[in-house]
Motif scaffolding. Structure first.
Motif, mmCIF file in Angstrom:
data_model
loop_
_atom_site.group_PDB
_atom_site.id
_atom_site.type_symbol
_atom_site.label_atom_id
_atom_site.label_comp_id
_atom_site.label_asym_id
_atom_site.label_seq_id
_atom_site.Cartn_x
_atom_site.Cartn_y
_atom_site.Cartn_z
ATOM 1 N N PRO A 194 8.145 2.041 -0.030
ATOM 2 C CA PRO A 194 7.491 0.862 -0.597
ATOM 3 C C PRO A 194 7.783 0.724 -2.091
ATOM 4 C CG PRO A 194 5.935 2.230 0.647
ATOM 5 C CD PRO A 194 7.179 3.040 0.450
ATOM 6 N N ALA A 195 7.764 -0.503 -2.589
ATOM 7 C CA ALA A 195 7.856 -0.717 -4.027
ATOM 8 C C ALA A 195 6.593 -0.180 -4.696
ATOM 9 C CB ALA A 195 8.026 -2.208 -4.313
ATOM 10 N N ALA A 196 6.624 -0.102 -6.034
ATOM 11 C CA ALA A 196 5.548 0.560 -6.787
ATOM 12 C C ALA A 196 4.160 -0.009 -6.467
ATOM 13 C CB ALA A 196 5.836 0.459 -8.280
ATOM 14 N N ALA A 197 4.038 -1.334 -6.454
ATOM 15 C CA ALA A 197 2.728 -1.948 -6.201
ATOM 16 C C ALA A 197 2.245 -1.630 -4.788
ATOM 17 C CB ALA A 197 2.800 -3.455 -6.417
ATOM 18 N N ALA A 198 3.159 -1.685 -3.821
ATOM 19 C CA ALA A 198 2.782 -1.382 -2.444
ATOM 20 C C ALA A 198 2.419 0.094 -2.293
ATOM 21 C CB ALA A 198 3.928 -1.739 -1.502
ATOM 22 N N GLN A 199 3.105 0.958 -3.047
ATOM 23 C CA GLN A 199 2.783 2.385 -2.978
ATOM 24 C C GLN A 199 1.375 2.655 -3.486
ATOM 25 O OE1 GLN A 199 4.284 4.864 -1.501
ATOM 26 N NE2 GLN A 199 2.649 6.251 -2.153
ATOM 27 N N ARG A 236 1.275 -7.272 4.643
ATOM 28 C CA ARG A 236 1.998 -7.223 3.367
ATOM 29 C C ARG A 236 2.658 -5.858 3.175
ATOM 30 N NH1 ARG A 236 -2.530 -9.962 1.360
ATOM 31 N NH2 ARG A 236 -3.346 -8.033 0.452
ATOM 32 N N LEU A 237 1.962 -4.818 3.536
ATOM 33 C CA LEU A 237 2.539 -3.473 3.413
ATOM 34 C C LEU A 237 3.763 -3.325 4.307
ATOM 35 C CD1 LEU A 237 -0.394 -0.864 3.270
ATOM 36 C CD2 LEU A 237 1.320 -1.383 1.518
ATOM 37 N N PRO A 276 -8.377 -5.803 5.893
ATOM 38 C CA PRO A 276 -7.926 -7.046 6.546
ATOM 39 C C PRO A 276 -6.502 -6.936 7.071
ATOM 40 C CG PRO A 276 -7.912 -7.284 4.163
ATOM 41 C CD PRO A 276 -8.559 -5.960 4.438
ATOM 42 N N ALA A 277 -6.219 -7.693 8.119
ATOM 43 C CA ALA A 277 -4.889 -7.676 8.720
ATOM 44 C C ALA A 277 -3.824 -8.125 7.724
ATOM 45 C CB ALA A 277 -4.877 -8.582 9.950
ATOM 46 N N SER A 278 -4.166 -9.072 6.843
ATOM 47 C CA SER A 278 -3.183 -9.574 5.877
ATOM 48 C C SER A 278 -2.696 -8.467 4.947
ATOM 49 C CB SER A 278 -3.788 -10.713 5.060
ATOM 50 O OG SER A 278 -4.962 -10.285 4.392
#
Length: 252
Positions: free
Chosen positions: A159-164, A189-190, A183-185
């Motif tokens: 994952p990119a930094a924000a996702a990590q 996104r992840l 939430p599913a959203s």
């Protein structure tokens, strides 16, 4: 502590628990269910030792900020667990934690203990399912390590930094035992954070709470479930103490 007598013909498994406790409990539950189903109701021979981790030590490894003092502390705790297992007649050791997984081979050297390799178990599952590009969801320590290496058949996307940071937040929430409000959203996104993948790997055993969620939109491979399957095979095969790591020929 008095030694626990070893019963002839049994395969005693030692579980290094506490990292985290809910994942440890789930591994034990899975082991019992698989063993009873395979043996007509018999329970497995398992010794569990829970590491007395401090909150600071746990957070340092989750976020990938562990330094030399943290590594020395966890090494001492793992060595103590292995000493206990040798006195308890354990034949194979398992550590249901991806982050600390790389510590075991060195610490087991020279001991009469085999081990069940979680990374090998995951590789076998991915190969059997013919997964080619897999999103790695785990702690900062796991994702930045080379624990899961690309092979000829499998590419691991990070994952990119924000996702990590989002993943690490989920791991911390898992320690409280409830992800029902996620939430599913957020999960979608992840799953999309590193481009197209044909599966995602829960490479933190605490994330097993997400294994049945379908919101990711791609198949989910749970490292804890892979480990439980491998442990069950060891318990049923009744291997000798000198046996090598299960599946040691897998790519590392």
């Amino acid at each position: 502590m008095d030694s626990i007598p070893d019963r002839a013909g049994t395969a005693r498994l030692g579980v290094i628990g506490g990292v985290g406790p809910i994942a440890t409990a789930d591994l034990y539950r899975l082991l019992v269910a698989r063993h009873r189903q395979a043996t007509g109701g018999t329970y497995p021979d398992v010794v569990v030792h829970s590491l007395p981790l401090s909150a600071g030590l746990e957070t340092a490894f989750i976020t990938g900020t562990a330094d030399g003092s943290h590594r020395a502390e966890i090494t001492a705790l793992l060595r103590e667990a292995l000493d206990l297992f040798e006195g308890a007649g354990v034949r194979h050791v398992v550590l249901p934690c991806n982050t600390l997984h790389a510590y075991l081979p060195g610490l087991l050297r020279g001991r009469s203990l085999g081990w069940v390799d979680m990374v090998t178990a995951v590789h076998h599952r991915l190969a059997a399912d013919r997964r080619r590009r897999v999103l790695l969801l785990g702690t900062g320590s796991t994702v930045t390590s080379d624990l899961y290496r690309n092979t000829a058949g499998v590419e691991f996307a990070r994952p990119a930094a924000a996702a990590q940071r989002e993943v690490e937040s989920l791991v911390l929430s898992c320690l409280d035992g409830d992800l029902s409000g996620v939430p599913a959203s957020r999960l979608r996104r992840l799953a999309a954070s590193a481009g197209p993948v044909d599966a995602l790997l829960l490479a933190c055993t605490d994330l097993h709470l997400l294994r049945d969620r379908t919101d990711f939109g791609v198949p989910v491979v749970d490292s804890l479930g892979c480990l439980a399957d491998a442990c069950s095979r060891v318990l049923l095969a009744q291997p000798s103490p000198a046996a090598e790591a299960v599946g040691s020929g897998a790519p590392r």
